[in-house]
Design a protein around this motif. Sequence first.
Motif, PDB file in Angstrom:
ATOM      1  N   THR A 131      -9.956   2.373   1.954  1.00  0.00           N
ATOM      2  CA  THR A 131     -10.147   1.690   0.671  1.00  0.00           C
ATOM      3  C   THR A 131      -8.886   1.759  -0.183  1.00  0.00           C
ATOM      4  OG1 THR A 131     -12.500   2.205   0.753  1.00  0.00           O
ATOM      5  CG2 THR A 131     -11.608   1.560  -1.381  1.00  0.00           C
ATOM      6  N   SER A 132      -8.219   2.895  -0.168  1.00  0.00           N
ATOM      7  CA  SER A 132      -6.995   3.005  -0.974  1.00  0.00           C
ATOM      8  C   SER A 132      -5.897   2.092  -0.430  1.00  0.00           C
ATOM      9  CB  SER A 132      -6.517   4.456  -1.055  1.00  0.00           C
ATOM     10  OG  SER A 132      -6.162   4.943   0.214  1.00  0.00           O
ATOM     11  N   ILE A 133      -5.849   1.916   0.893  1.00  0.00           N
ATOM     12  CA  ILE A 133      -4.876   0.987   1.476  1.00  0.00           C
ATOM     13  C   ILE A 133      -5.214  -0.450   1.088  1.00  0.00           C
ATOM     14  CG2 ILE A 133      -4.038   0.023   3.660  1.00  0.00           C
ATOM     15  CD1 ILE A 133      -4.312   2.906   4.807  1.00  0.00           C
ATOM     16  N   VAL A 134      -6.494  -0.800   1.126  1.00  0.00           N
ATOM     17  CA  VAL A 134      -6.924  -2.153   0.735  1.00  0.00           C
ATOM     18  C   VAL A 134      -6.597  -2.411  -0.731  1.00  0.00           C
ATOM     19  CG1 VAL A 134      -8.946  -3.628   0.377  1.00  0.00           C
ATOM     20  CG2 VAL A 134      -8.697  -2.363   2.518  1.00  0.00           C
ATOM     21  N   VAL A 135      -6.936  -1.471  -1.600  1.00  0.00           N
ATOM     22  CA  VAL A 135      -6.666  -1.652  -3.030  1.00  0.00           C
ATOM     23  C   VAL A 135      -5.158  -1.730  -3.281  1.00  0.00           C
ATOM     24  CG1 VAL A 135      -6.889  -0.595  -5.318  1.00  0.00           C
ATOM     25  CG2 VAL A 135      -8.844  -0.605  -3.763  1.00  0.00           C
ATOM     26  N   ALA A 136      -4.381  -0.906  -2.578  1.00  0.00           N
ATOM     27  CA  ALA A 136      -2.923  -0.951  -2.738  1.00  0.00           C
ATOM     28  C   ALA A 136      -2.372  -2.315  -2.330  1.00  0.00           C
ATOM     29  CB  ALA A 136      -2.271   0.155  -1.920  1.00  0.00           C
ATOM     30  N   SER A 137      -2.906  -2.873  -1.259  1.00  0.00           N
ATOM     31  CA  SER A 137      -2.408  -4.184  -0.820  1.00  0.00           C
ATOM     32  C   SER A 137      -2.817  -5.297  -1.788  1.00  0.00           C
ATOM     33  CB  SER A 137      -2.875  -4.503   0.602  1.00  0.00           C
ATOM     34  OG  SER A 137      -4.267  -4.680   0.644  1.00  0.00           O
ATOM     35  N   VAL A 138      -3.998  -5.180  -2.378  1.00  0.00           N
ATOM     36  CA  VAL A 138      -4.460  -6.192  -3.331  1.00  0.00           C
ATOM     37  C   VAL A 138      -3.658  -6.126  -4.635  1.00  0.00           C
ATOM     38  CG1 VAL A 138      -6.435  -6.858  -4.775  1.00  0.00           C
ATOM     39  CG2 VAL A 138      -6.778  -6.362  -2.359  1.00  0.00           C
ATOM     40  N   THR A 139      -3.272  -4.920  -5.047  1.00  0.00           N
ATOM     41  CA  THR A 139      -2.572  -4.753  -6.324  1.00  0.00           C
ATOM     42  C   THR A 139      -1.051  -4.655  -6.157  1.00  0.00           C
ATOM     43  OG1 THR A 139      -2.824  -2.343  -6.231  1.00  0.00           O
ATOM     44  CG2 THR A 139      -4.558  -3.598  -7.371  1.00  0.00           C
ATOM     45  N   TRP A 140      -0.549  -4.982  -4.968  1.00  0.00           N
ATOM     46  CA  TRP A 140       0.884  -4.822  -4.682  1.00  0.00           C
ATOM     47  C   TRP A 140       1.772  -5.589  -5.663  1.00  0.00           C
ATOM     48  CZ3 TRP A 140       3.111  -1.295  -1.804  1.00  0.00           C
ATOM     49  CH2 TRP A 140       4.467  -1.413  -1.534  1.00  0.00           C
ATOM     50  N   SER A 141       1.344  -6.732  -6.130  1.00  0.00           N
ATOM     51  CA  SER A 141       2.180  -7.547  -7.015  1.00  0.00           C
ATOM     52  C   SER A 141       2.203  -7.033  -8.459  1.00  0.00           C
ATOM     53  CB  SER A 141       1.709  -9.001  -6.996  1.00  0.00           C
ATOM     54  OG  SER A 141       0.382  -9.082  -7.472  1.00  0.00           O
ATOM     55  N   GLU A 142       1.297  -6.134  -8.813  1.00  0.00           N
ATOM     56  CA  GLU A 142       1.279  -5.586 -10.174  1.00  0.00           C
ATOM     57  C   GLU A 142       2.398  -4.559 -10.319  1.00  0.00           C
ATOM     58  OE1 GLU A 142      -2.593  -4.078 -11.148  1.00  0.00           O
ATOM     59  OE2 GLU A 142      -3.571  -5.877 -10.394  1.00  0.00           O
ATOM     60  N   ARG A 143       3.085  -4.600 -11.448  1.00  0.00           N
ATOM     61  CA  ARG A 143       4.217  -3.714 -11.690  1.00  0.00           C
ATOM     62  C   ARG A 143       3.869  -2.698 -12.769  1.00  0.00           C
ATOM     63  NH1 ARG A 143       6.704  -4.567  -7.304  1.00  0.00           N
ATOM     64  NH2 ARG A 143       8.726  -3.938  -8.044  1.00  0.00           N
ATOM     65  N   LEU A 144       4.525  -1.559 -12.703  1.00  0.00           N
ATOM     66  CA  LEU A 144       4.383  -0.553 -13.753  1.00  0.00           C
ATOM     67  C   LEU A 144       5.117  -1.038 -14.996  1.00  0.00           C
ATOM     68  CD1 LEU A 144       4.931   2.722 -11.700  1.00  0.00           C
ATOM     69  CD2 LEU A 144       2.776   1.774 -12.518  1.00  0.00           C
ATOM     70  N   GLY A 145       4.651  -0.601 -16.154  1.00  0.00           N
ATOM     71  CA  GLY A 145       5.206  -1.098 -17.407  1.00  0.00           C
ATOM     72  C   GLY A 145       6.656  -0.729 -17.640  1.00  0.00           C
ATOM     73  N   SER A 146       7.033   0.495 -17.367  1.00  0.00           N
ATOM     74  CA  SER A 146       8.381   0.942 -17.714  1.00  0.00           C
ATOM     75  C   SER A 146       9.314   1.066 -16.514  1.00  0.00           C
ATOM     76  CB  SER A 146       8.306   2.293 -18.430  1.00  0.00           C
ATOM     77  OG  SER A 146       7.740   3.256 -17.556  1.00  0.00           O
TER      78      SER A 146
END
Length: 181
Positions: A131-146
């Motif tokens: 599940t963590s791998i799936v979520v990581a792949s889905v959110t890959w395009s999101e960037r950290l703020g700083s």
Amino acid sequence: MPTSSHFSTLKLPNNIDDVQHPMKHFITITLARADQGARIAVIAGAALMILIVSVQVVMRYVFNESLDWADEVSRLAFVTTIFLAIPLGIPDGTHVGIEMLVSRFPERIQAFTLRIMSLLAAGMMMVVCYTSIVVASVTWSERLGSLDLTSSVFFLPVAIGAAHSALHLLKMSIWAPEPAK
């Protein structure tokens, strides 16, 4: 040709724990190396977290400035420290467990219960890893703020820690340690 009296002198092991099984040896060595790597990462993560938070406190209260990236890096160090430390407590049985009922069972039932519960927990850890791998792949395009870094980096220690935990638990389900007396 051996005689029947020759076979009567052979002592066959009662279970696989009495034999140094090659796969058990390989898994034990592999997990020992993974444990050592996890210990180093946990120590480094904790040290990094302490250093960053301490510098951030000095920056805020002495210089009235702030490091933009300090919160995210210290949070990543915290997540890494926690999730990589989880598998280190499994072989020793240092995680909290409720044994009121199981400790009253005969030793064979205790060992069987440990194997079944370890197998179920290993399955749960595999689900967490997947599940963590799936979520990581889905959110890959999101960037950290700083930081110019994907937010999926937070799921990497979760996946690694869950996989490492699953391996320890699978080993325990196959080669259960002796019950505590």
